[in-house]
Design an enzyme around this catalytic site. Structure first.
Site, short mmCIF file in Angstrom:
data_model
loop_
_atom_site.label_atom_id
_atom_site.label_comp_id
_atom_site.label_asym_id
_atom_site.label_seq_id
_atom_site.Cartn_x
_atom_site.Cartn_y
_atom_site.Cartn_z
N LYS A 20 0.15 -27.55 0.46
CA LYS A 20 -0.11 -28.19 -0.83
C LYS A 20 0.91 -27.73 -1.89
O LYS A 20 1.29 -28.52 -2.76
CB LYS A 20 -1.55 -27.90 -1.29
N ASN A 76 -2.76 -39.55 0.01
CA ASN A 76 -4.00 -38.80 -0.09
C ASN A 76 -4.44 -38.17 1.23
O ASN A 76 -5.06 -37.12 1.22
CB ASN A 76 -5.10 -39.75 -0.61
N TYR A 84 -2.58 -23.96 4.71
CA TYR A 84 -3.07 -25.11 3.93
C TYR A 84 -2.53 -25.01 2.50
O TYR A 84 -1.96 -25.98 1.97
CB TYR A 84 -4.61 -25.13 3.92
N ALA A 129 0.03 -23.41 1.44
CA ALA A 129 1.49 -23.60 1.44
C ALA A 129 1.85 -25.07 1.59
O ALA A 129 2.81 -25.56 0.97
CB ALA A 129 2.12 -22.78 2.57
N ASP A 186 -2.49 -43.20 12.97
CA ASP A 186 -2.36 -41.76 12.85
C ASP A 186 -1.02 -41.48 12.19
O ASP A 186 0.04 -41.74 12.78
CB ASP A 186 -2.42 -41.10 14.24
N1 NAP Z 1 -12.42 -32.33 -0.84
C1 NAP Z 1 -11.84 -31.29 -1.37
O1 NAP Z 1 -12.53 -30.32 -1.70
C2 NAP Z 1 -10.37 -31.27 -1.64
C3 NAP Z 1 -9.85 -30.29 -2.47
C4 NAP Z 1 -8.49 -30.27 -2.70
C5 NAP Z 1 -7.67 -31.20 -2.13
N2 NAP Z 1 -8.19 -32.15 -1.32
C6 NAP Z 1 -7.27 -33.11 -0.71
O2 NAP Z 1 -7.73 -34.42 -0.96
C7 NAP Z 1 -7.24 -35.30 0.04
C8 NAP Z 1 -8.38 -36.16 0.54
O3 NAP Z 1 -9.30 -35.37 1.22
P1 NAP Z 1 -10.89 -35.55 1.08
O4 NAP Z 1 -11.37 -34.40 0.32
O5 NAP Z 1 -11.22 -36.90 0.61
O6 NAP Z 1 -11.32 -35.28 2.61
P2 NAP Z 1 -11.63 -36.26 3.81
O7 NAP Z 1 -12.89 -36.99 3.53
O8 NAP Z 1 -11.56 -35.38 5.03
O9 NAP Z 1 -10.42 -37.29 3.78
C9 NAP Z 1 -9.21 -37.11 4.48
C10 NAP Z 1 -8.78 -38.48 4.97
O10 NAP Z 1 -7.52 -38.37 5.64
C11 NAP Z 1 -7.56 -39.16 6.82
N3 NAP Z 1 -6.71 -38.56 7.85
C12 NAP Z 1 -6.85 -37.33 8.42
N4 NAP Z 1 -5.92 -37.15 9.36
C13 NAP Z 1 -5.19 -38.30 9.41
C14 NAP Z 1 -4.11 -38.74 10.21
N5 NAP Z 1 -3.57 -37.94 11.16
N6 NAP Z 1 -3.61 -39.97 10.00
C15 NAP Z 1 -4.14 -40.79 9.05
N7 NAP Z 1 -5.16 -40.42 8.25
C16 NAP Z 1 -5.68 -39.20 8.44
C17 NAP Z 1 -9.02 -39.11 7.27
O11 NAP Z 1 -9.38 -40.28 7.99
P3 NAP Z 1 -9.37 -40.32 9.61
O12 NAP Z 1 -10.07 -39.08 10.05
O13 NAP Z 1 -10.10 -41.58 9.94
O14 NAP Z 1 -7.93 -40.36 10.00
C18 NAP Z 1 -9.78 -39.05 5.96
O15 NAP Z 1 -10.18 -40.34 5.53
C19 NAP Z 1 -6.59 -34.40 1.12
O16 NAP Z 1 -5.19 -34.39 0.94
C20 NAP Z 1 -7.18 -33.03 0.80
O17 NAP Z 1 -6.33 -31.99 1.24
C21 NAP Z 1 -9.52 -32.21 -1.06
#
Ligand code: NAP
Length: 257
Positions: free
Chosen positions: A162, A94, A158, A160, A67
């Site tokens: 980013k 990420n 959120y 802010a 975590d």
């Molecule tokens: N998908 C979108 O539409 C979108 C758009 C803009 C930006 N983003 C950004 O892209 C990045 C990746 O997100 P995603 O879209 O691929 O969503 P996601 O599938 O929810 O991936 C987020 C990852 O972060 C890990 N995570 C969450 N909390 C954590 C913690 N406390 N410690 C360690 N790992 C943690 C999660 O794994 P665990 O739960 O196993 O920890 C998960 O694998 C994020 O920064 C998100 O803000 C996504």
């Protein structure tokens, strides 16, 4: 004549990357794409099984469940990569979370949890990795969002968080330029992932949001994780030698609307 720093890279095949949030979505796609390109990857996230499922795609992916909000976790991640391979070339910050929080519902604990993951953890990871990134053309790729530079009513904190990672990207790029460490970011728009369910939305609500998002995106659909991962790879590539401090938006044109 002094050899330019970027020529000192020994090639893609012996490089090492830390990818956070590697158990799903953009992080999983990035870990797999990097491993396929010959980089050894340490995938980090909380869920052991999710990381294992990513690692099953390629033998070049190792896992480190953690975590990242725990105070010692970022340093331990860096230590684990160094113990395993003795070098770190790339840090992909990420892991992140999203969350709706209208101003009227502002909650100190939720703000702290969001910033701990989206801002503090990337900062501590970058600080811990820095000594190993220096002098070898090391590089950091942060993951922002379209909403790091566009307002998102109802999810101001959120957005802010980013905006913060985008400004950290520019500040670190300048701060580390003289050491040959490049720092860039990608800013994805709505992309298929577990982000909406992780934010606590029901399947029906998530489906409604996805449909509304796709309708607003000029290219007419949400993105796929690999469409983001490919650009993370390019920003991190040792052949990308003169790009630093940039935020690349990948959102099907959403930010133009
Ligand atoms: N998908 C979108 O539409 C979108 C758009 C803009 C930006 N983003 C950004 O892209 C990045 C990746 O997100 P995603 O879209 O691929 O969503 P996601 O599938 O929810 O991936 C987020 C990852 O972060 C890990 N995570 C969450 N909390 C954590 C913690 N406390 N410690 C360690 N790992 C943690 C999660 O794994 P665990 O739960 O196993 O920890 C998960 O694998 C994020 O920064 C998100 O803000 C996504």
């Amino acid at each position: 004549m002094t050899e330019p720093q970027h020529h000192r890279n020994t090639g893609v095949t012996d490089r090492v990357a830390i990818v956070t949030g590697a158990g799903s979505g953009i992080g999983r796609a990035t870990a797999i794409a990097m491993a396929r390109a010959g980089t050894r990857v340490l995938g980090v996230g909380r869920r052991h099984e999710a990381l294992q499922a990513t690692a099953a795609h390629h033998p070049g992916i190792a896992t480190h469940p953690a975590d990242l909000r725990a105070p010692d976790a970022p340093a331990e991640v860096v230590r684990a990569a160094m113990q395993r391979w003795g070098r770190i070339d790339v840090l992909v910050n990420n892991a992140g979370a999203t969350g709706m929080m209208p101003l009227a519902e502002t909650d100190a604990d939720r703000i702290a949890a969001l910033f701990a993951l989206n801002v503090t953890a990337p900062s501590l990871l970058a600080a811990a990795a820095l000594p190993h990134l220096r002098g070898r053309g090391g590089t950091i790729v942060n993951v922002s969002s379209t909403y790091g530079h566009r307002p998102l009513p109802g999810a101001a904190h959120y957005a802010a968080s980013k905006a913060a990672i985008e400004q950290l990207t520019r500040c670190w790029a300048l701060e580390l330029a003289s050491e040959g460490v490049r720092v860039n970011a990608v800013a994805p728009g709505p992309t298929e992932s577990e982000a909406l369910s992780a934010a606590g939305l029901t399947e029906a609500d998530a489906a409604r949001i996805k449909e509304a998002e796709a309708a607003r995106i000029p290219l007419g659909r949400r993105g796929e994780p690999d469409e983001v991962a490919q650009w993370v790879l390019r920003l991190a590539d040792p052949g990308t030698t003169w790009l630093t401090g940039q935020v690349l938006t990948l959102d099907g044109g959403l930010e133009l609307t």
